[in-house]
Design an enzyme around this catalytic site. Sequence first.
Site, PDB file in Angstrom:
ATOM      1  N   HIS A 132      44.505  37.086  44.211  1.00  0.00           N
ATOM      2  CA  HIS A 132      44.910  37.288  42.819  1.00  0.00           C
ATOM      3  C   HIS A 132      46.221  36.578  42.534  1.00  0.00           C
ATOM      4  O   HIS A 132      46.905  36.112  43.445  1.00  0.00           O
ATOM      5  CB  HIS A 132      45.061  38.788  42.506  1.00  0.00           C
ATOM      6  CG  HIS A 132      43.760  39.471  42.238  1.00  0.00           C
ATOM      7  ND1 HIS A 132      43.024  40.069  43.231  1.00  0.00           N
ATOM      8  CD2 HIS A 132      43.054  39.650  41.084  1.00  0.00           C
ATOM      9  CE1 HIS A 132      41.925  40.587  42.705  1.00  0.00           C
ATOM     10  NE2 HIS A 132      41.917  40.347  41.406  1.00  0.00           N
ATOM     11  N   LYS A 136      50.096  40.451  40.117  1.00  0.00           N
ATOM     12  CA  LYS A 136      49.312  41.666  40.372  1.00  0.00           C
ATOM     13  C   LYS A 136      50.067  42.573  41.321  1.00  0.00           C
ATOM     14  O   LYS A 136      50.508  42.151  42.391  1.00  0.00           O
ATOM     15  CB  LYS A 136      47.934  41.314  40.940  1.00  0.00           C
ATOM     16  CG  LYS A 136      47.014  42.531  41.057  1.00  0.00           C
ATOM     17  CD  LYS A 136      45.583  42.141  41.320  1.00  0.00           C
ATOM     18  CE  LYS A 136      44.674  43.346  41.401  1.00  0.00           C
ATOM     19  NZ  LYS A 136      44.661  44.145  40.153  1.00  0.00           N
TER      20      LYS A 136
END
Length: 234
Positions: A132, A136
């Site tokens: 990600h 995040k």
Amino acid sequence: MKIALLGYGKMGKTIERIAVERGHSITARIGRQDDTVENIKGADVVIEFTSPESVLDNLFKVIPAGIPIVCGTTGWNEYLTEIEELVKKSQGSMVHASNFSLGVNLFFELNKKLAQMMQSFPEYEVSMQEIHHTEKKDAPSGTAITLFEGISEKLGKEKWHLGTQSEEDSIAIDAVREEDVKGTHSVAYKNDIDSIEIIHKANTRDGFALGSVIAAEWIVNKKGIFTMKDVLGL
């Protein structure tokens, strides 16, 4: 349909664009300066994509107000029972999911099917990876946890651990953070001879946004707590 957005970052702006394209109107964009949760009044549904630090406060304000909510924030699973009780007590309605992408929810079901097939082949070691963007905050991702739960259910692996190191009766989840990655998840089965791997890669945020708007359309006039499996009839 009138939609209030709780969270107006990159995801919120993408949801706004897709909702408007589907004929809906945005009545509040909470996350901008001077916006408050009270601005949700008059909305038919709230779509919430914020952060693990603020999601519970948002849910405790929106659910008793009687407005259906679609919650895409992850990192709060330990409070799910408490939120389920709040929904029931308030006679409210909520869709929550670790991932609203239509493709990812199909990937969840494929993952379960593959794990069921691999039950008979214990010589293959299972592992997972999720990649990600660097912003995040939760690791592993909520999507990775849902994938693990599908594997655990079939293979009897009750624990997971972060990293790539093998541990007995525990599945390794490698959580990688890189610039501008929308989300990639893979599940691999490997032995000394060969390997089997399934991968889902998000190219844009549109899949998550579309799924959340579809969930918002679906939840109106329903009572209870649901997931994308209910929304998509999987």
